[in-house]
Design a protein around this motif. Structure first.
Motif, PDB file in Angstrom:
ATOM      1  N   LEU A 192       0.816  -1.218   0.000  1.00 38.03           N
ATOM      2  CA  LEU A 192       0.000   0.000   0.000  1.00 38.03           C
ATOM      3  C   LEU A 192       0.849   1.266   0.000  1.00 38.03           C
ATOM      4  O   LEU A 192       0.407   2.310  -0.467  1.00 38.03           O
ATOM      5  CB  LEU A 192      -0.941  -0.008   1.208  1.00 38.03           C
ATOM      6  N   GLU A 193       2.063   1.156   0.528  1.00 36.36           N
ATOM      7  CA  GLU A 193       2.971   2.305   0.470  1.00 36.36           C
ATOM      8  C   GLU A 193       3.171   2.700  -0.994  1.00 36.36           C
ATOM      9  O   GLU A 193       3.340   3.867  -1.329  1.00 36.36           O
ATOM     10  CB  GLU A 193       4.337   1.941   1.086  1.00 36.36           C
ATOM     11  N   LYS A 194       3.105   1.707  -1.879  1.00 29.80           N
ATOM     12  CA  LYS A 194       3.337   1.960  -3.297  1.00 29.80           C
ATOM     13  C   LYS A 194       2.091   2.443  -4.029  1.00 29.80           C
ATOM     14  O   LYS A 194       2.158   3.391  -4.812  1.00 29.80           O
ATOM     15  CB  LYS A 194       3.860   0.684  -3.979  1.00 29.80           C
ATOM     16  N   CYS A 195       0.937   1.795  -3.800  1.00 31.22           N
ATOM     17  CA  CYS A 195      -0.166   2.039  -4.736  1.00 31.22           C
ATOM     18  C   CYS A 195      -1.421   2.694  -4.163  1.00 31.22           C
ATOM     19  O   CYS A 195      -2.266   3.148  -4.925  1.00 31.22           O
ATOM     20  CB  CYS A 195      -0.557   0.725  -5.432  1.00 31.22           C
ATOM     21  N   ALA A 196      -1.590   2.728  -2.846  1.00 33.33           N
ATOM     22  CA  ALA A 196      -2.859   3.219  -2.293  1.00 33.33           C
ATOM     23  C   ALA A 196      -2.933   4.742  -2.252  1.00 33.33           C
ATOM     24  O   ALA A 196      -1.943   5.429  -2.007  1.00 33.33           O
ATOM     25  CB  ALA A 196      -3.077   2.658  -0.892  1.00 33.33           C
ATOM     26  N   ASP A 197      -4.124   5.262  -2.510  1.00 35.97           N
ATOM     27  CA  ASP A 197      -4.389   6.699  -2.351  1.00 35.97           C
ATOM     28  C   ASP A 197      -4.948   6.989  -0.964  1.00 35.97           C
ATOM     29  O   ASP A 197      -4.680   8.033  -0.377  1.00 35.97           O
ATOM     30  CB  ASP A 197      -5.415   7.163  -3.398  1.00 35.97           C
ATOM     31  N   TYR A 198      -5.750   6.048  -0.459  1.00 34.73           N
ATOM     32  CA  TYR A 198      -6.388   6.182   0.856  1.00 34.73           C
ATOM     33  C   TYR A 198      -6.110   4.932   1.676  1.00 34.73           C
ATOM     34  O   TYR A 198      -5.896   3.852   1.132  1.00 34.73           O
ATOM     35  CB  TYR A 198      -7.902   6.361   0.722  1.00 34.73           C
ATOM     36  N   ILE A 199      -6.143   5.094   3.005  1.00 38.33           N
ATOM     37  CA  ILE A 199      -5.950   3.969   3.913  1.00 38.33           C
ATOM     38  C   ILE A 199      -7.110   3.931   4.909  1.00 38.33           C
ATOM     39  O   ILE A 199      -7.475   4.962   5.487  1.00 38.33           O
ATOM     40  CB  ILE A 199      -4.623   4.093   4.709  1.00 38.33           C
ATOM     41  N   THR A 200      -7.676   2.750   5.078  1.00 36.15           N
ATOM     42  CA  THR A 200      -8.652   2.519   6.140  1.00 36.15           C
ATOM     43  C   THR A 200      -8.114   1.389   7.008  1.00 36.15           C
ATOM     44  O   THR A 200      -7.752   0.329   6.503  1.00 36.15           O
ATOM     45  CB  THR A 200     -10.026   2.137   5.565  1.00 36.15           C
ATOM     46  N   TYR A 201      -8.045   1.653   8.315  1.00 39.93           N
ATOM     47  CA  TYR A 201      -7.453   0.687   9.246  1.00 39.93           C
ATOM     48  C   TYR A 201      -8.523   0.149  10.184  1.00 39.93           C
ATOM     49  O   TYR A 201      -9.183   0.905  10.892  1.00 39.93           O
ATOM     50  CB  TYR A 201      -6.331   1.370  10.029  1.00 39.93           C
ATOM     51  N   PRO A 267       6.034   7.480  11.354  1.00 35.91           N
ATOM     52  CA  PRO A 267       6.055   6.022  11.242  1.00 35.91           C
ATOM     53  C   PRO A 267       5.616   5.561   9.859  1.00 35.91           C
ATOM     54  O   PRO A 267       5.053   6.338   9.079  1.00 35.91           O
ATOM     55  CB  PRO A 267       5.034   5.586  12.297  1.00 35.91           C
ATOM     56  N   ASN A 268       5.865   4.304   9.540  1.00 38.67           N
ATOM     57  CA  ASN A 268       5.263   3.733   8.336  1.00 38.67           C
ATOM     58  C   ASN A 268       3.992   2.976   8.732  1.00 38.67           C
ATOM     59  O   ASN A 268       3.667   2.852   9.923  1.00 38.67           O
ATOM     60  CB  ASN A 268       6.260   2.839   7.580  1.00 38.67           C
ATOM     61  N   LEU A 269       3.266   2.485   7.744  1.00 43.69           N
ATOM     62  CA  LEU A 269       1.996   1.815   8.028  1.00 43.69           C
ATOM     63  C   LEU A 269       2.183   0.594   8.923  1.00 43.69           C
ATOM     64  O   LEU A 269       1.373   0.330   9.816  1.00 43.69           O
ATOM     65  CB  LEU A 269       1.325   1.395   6.714  1.00 43.69           C
ATOM     66  N   GLU A 270       3.261  -0.151   8.676  1.00 45.01           N
ATOM     67  CA  GLU A 270       3.489  -1.358   9.476  1.00 45.01           C
ATOM     68  C   GLU A 270       3.706  -1.004  10.938  1.00 45.01           C
ATOM     69  O   GLU A 270       3.174  -1.676  11.835  1.00 45.01           O
ATOM     70  CB  GLU A 270       4.697  -2.121   8.923  1.00 45.01           C
ATOM     71  N   GLU A 271       4.469   0.037  11.191  1.00 42.44           N
ATOM     72  CA  GLU A 271       4.720   0.447  12.582  1.00 42.44           C
ATOM     73  C   GLU A 271       3.427   0.891  13.264  1.00 42.44           C
ATOM     74  O   GLU A 271       3.197   0.570  14.445  1.00 42.44           O
ATOM     75  CB  GLU A 271       5.761   1.563  12.608  1.00 42.44           C
ATOM     76  N   ILE A 272       2.580   1.600  12.539  1.00 46.86           N
ATOM     77  CA  ILE A 272       1.291   2.012  13.114  1.00 46.86           C
ATOM     78  C   ILE A 272       0.480   0.785  13.507  1.00 46.86           C
ATOM     79  O   ILE A 272      -0.074   0.701  14.614  1.00 46.86           O
ATOM     80  CB  ILE A 272       0.510   2.889  12.113  1.00 46.86           C
ATOM     81  N   MET A 273       0.407  -0.219  12.615  1.00 46.40           N
ATOM     82  CA  MET A 273      -0.333  -1.444  12.913  1.00 46.40           C
ATOM     83  C   MET A 273       0.259  -2.186  14.104  1.00 46.40           C
ATOM     84  O   MET A 273      -0.472  -2.678  14.968  1.00 46.40           O
ATOM     85  CB  MET A 273      -0.354  -2.366  11.687  1.00 46.40           C
ATOM     86  N   ILE A 274       1.573  -2.274  14.166  1.00 41.74           N
ATOM     87  CA  ILE A 274       2.231  -3.015  15.249  1.00 41.74           C
ATOM     88  C   ILE A 274       1.898  -2.405  16.602  1.00 41.74           C
ATOM     89  O   ILE A 274       1.547  -3.115  17.554  1.00 41.74           O
ATOM     90  CB  ILE A 274       3.765  -3.040  15.030  1.00 41.74           C
ATOM     91  N   TYR A 275       1.964  -1.083  16.698  1.00 46.63           N
ATOM     92  CA  TYR A 275       1.731  -0.455  17.994  1.00 46.63           C
ATOM     93  C   TYR A 275       0.259  -0.478  18.398  1.00 46.63           C
ATOM     94  O   TYR A 275      -0.057  -0.605  19.586  1.00 46.63           O
ATOM     95  CB  TYR A 275       2.313   0.966  18.023  1.00 46.63           C
ATOM     96  N   PHE A 276      -0.649  -0.407  17.425  1.00 46.31           N
ATOM     97  CA  PHE A 276      -2.051  -0.559  17.782  1.00 46.31           C
ATOM     98  C   PHE A 276      -2.346  -1.984  18.237  1.00 46.31           C
ATOM     99  O   PHE A 276      -3.151  -2.206  19.140  1.00 46.31           O
ATOM    100  CB  PHE A 276      -2.966  -0.167  16.612  1.00 46.31           C
ATOM    101  N   SER A 277      -1.689  -2.963  17.610  1.00 44.06           N
ATOM    102  CA  SER A 277      -1.937  -4.357  17.987  1.00 44.06           C
ATOM    103  C   SER A 277      -1.418  -4.669  19.381  1.00 44.06           C
ATOM    104  O   SER A 277      -1.866  -5.604  20.037  1.00 44.06           O
ATOM    105  CB  SER A 277      -1.305  -5.317  16.981  1.00 44.06           C
ATOM    106  N   LYS A 278      -0.459  -3.855  19.865  1.00 45.26           N
ATOM    107  CA  LYS A 278       0.068  -4.050  21.216  1.00 45.26           C
ATOM    108  C   LYS A 278      -0.885  -3.537  22.294  1.00 45.26           C
ATOM    109  O   LYS A 278      -0.767  -3.878  23.460  1.00 45.26           O
ATOM    110  CB  LYS A 278       1.416  -3.332  21.373  1.00 45.26           C
TER     111      LYS A 278
END
Length: 284
Positions: A192-201, A267-278
């Motif tokens: 998604l870092e490459k191709c997404a315009d919007y992100i929904t988490y 942060p990058n998207l992966e880091e955001i996900m990791i910290y929310f999952s914690k």
């Protein structure tokens, strides 16, 4: 026009539920739909496609209510799943001849154009196709009946990096003219870092954030500080982890005071996900 407008979608199972899931996708863009495995991505997508009956909420596609216009709208929707399992003993040609009868706008010329583009051979059996080729076959079918909304659930799962990159290029090409919109679920955030315009988490069945990609990422900061600094900011952090040097933690940008001497980075998207999952028991 909105390609997708999801309002207060709720679906309850014994051990999991979607809670007031809401987000919008503008026409002509790619939205990355992210979340850990089990977060609710597939349940949301199946609800959008009416493969799962929602308990409450409203789903509008291209300005029309899905519950009232399902048959009509499914002419406009294409879908692909990472775990596609067609009739594996059938040849591509045989399966296509069945599927095309369901679509009033089917175009053989377009279909053969995409077969050529995707290097698909009609006499091959589905069982002979790689995972990536099966996803491309799904896309060829969707695009041959003029689908304007593509809903893709983990389409790059299991692909090698080169095959994933090729597929992402195809997604970007498809939205270039502004007529096709893509909702693309994945847990591979680098795609998604490459191709997404919007992100929904989505996290534990709830939408944490839905925004334009740069805005989404800019909502957060990754902090690096000394152990003695943790107590002064701990309550504001989404979550954190400590090490021998101090701590790292995720914070909402609006809650961070840059005048402190705590180091911060985007942060990058992966880091955001990791910290929310914690952090369990999240609130939206």
């Amino acid at each position: 026009m909105l390609a997708l407008d999801i309002k207060n979608l709720n679906k309850k199972y014994e051990h999991f539920q979607l809670k007031d899931v809401s987000f919008q996708l503008e026409k002509g863009y790619i939205m990355g739909f992210i979340g850990a495995n089990g977060a609710g991505k597939t349940t949301t997508i199946k609800s959008i496609l009416n493969l799962v009956r929602m308990d409450s909420g409203e789903i509008c596609i291209l300005g029309k209510n899905m519950a009232e216009h399902e048959v009509e709208l499914k002419q406009e929707i294409g879908s692909a799943f990472g775990d596609i399992n067609f009739y594996t003993r059938s040849k591509i040609k045989t399966l296509t001849n069945v599927i095309k009868t369901f679509y009033r706008n089917w175009d053989d010329e377009t279909y053969h154009k995409y077969l050529k583009k995707f290097n698909l051979i009609e006499d091959k059996k589905i069982a002979e196709l790689s995972t990536g080729m099966r996803v491309k076959y799904s896309l060829a079918l969707a695009l041959s009946h003029g689908a304007k909304v593509l809903i893709l659930d983990e389409p790059t799962s299991g692909l090698d990096p080169a095959a994933r990159d090729n597929l992402l290029d195809i997604f970007q090409e498809l939205v270039e003219e502004g007529e096709i919109s893509i909702l693309f679920s994945t847990h591979i955030t680098s795609d998604l870092e490459k191709c997404a315009d919007y992100i929904t988490y989505i996290h534990h069945g709830q939408i944490i954030n839905s925004a334009e990609k740069e805005e989404f990422i800019d909502t957060y900061r990754l902090l690096n500080g000394k152990k003695e600094q943790l107590d002064m900011i701990k309550d504001k952090l989404v979550s954190y982890k400590t090490n021998s040097f101090g701590f790292t933690g995720l914070i909402h940008t609006k809650d961070f005071d840059p005048s402190t001497d705590i180091k911060s980075a985007v942060p990058n998207l992966e880091e955001i996900m990791i910290y929310f999952s914690k952090k369990e028991g999240m609130y939206v």
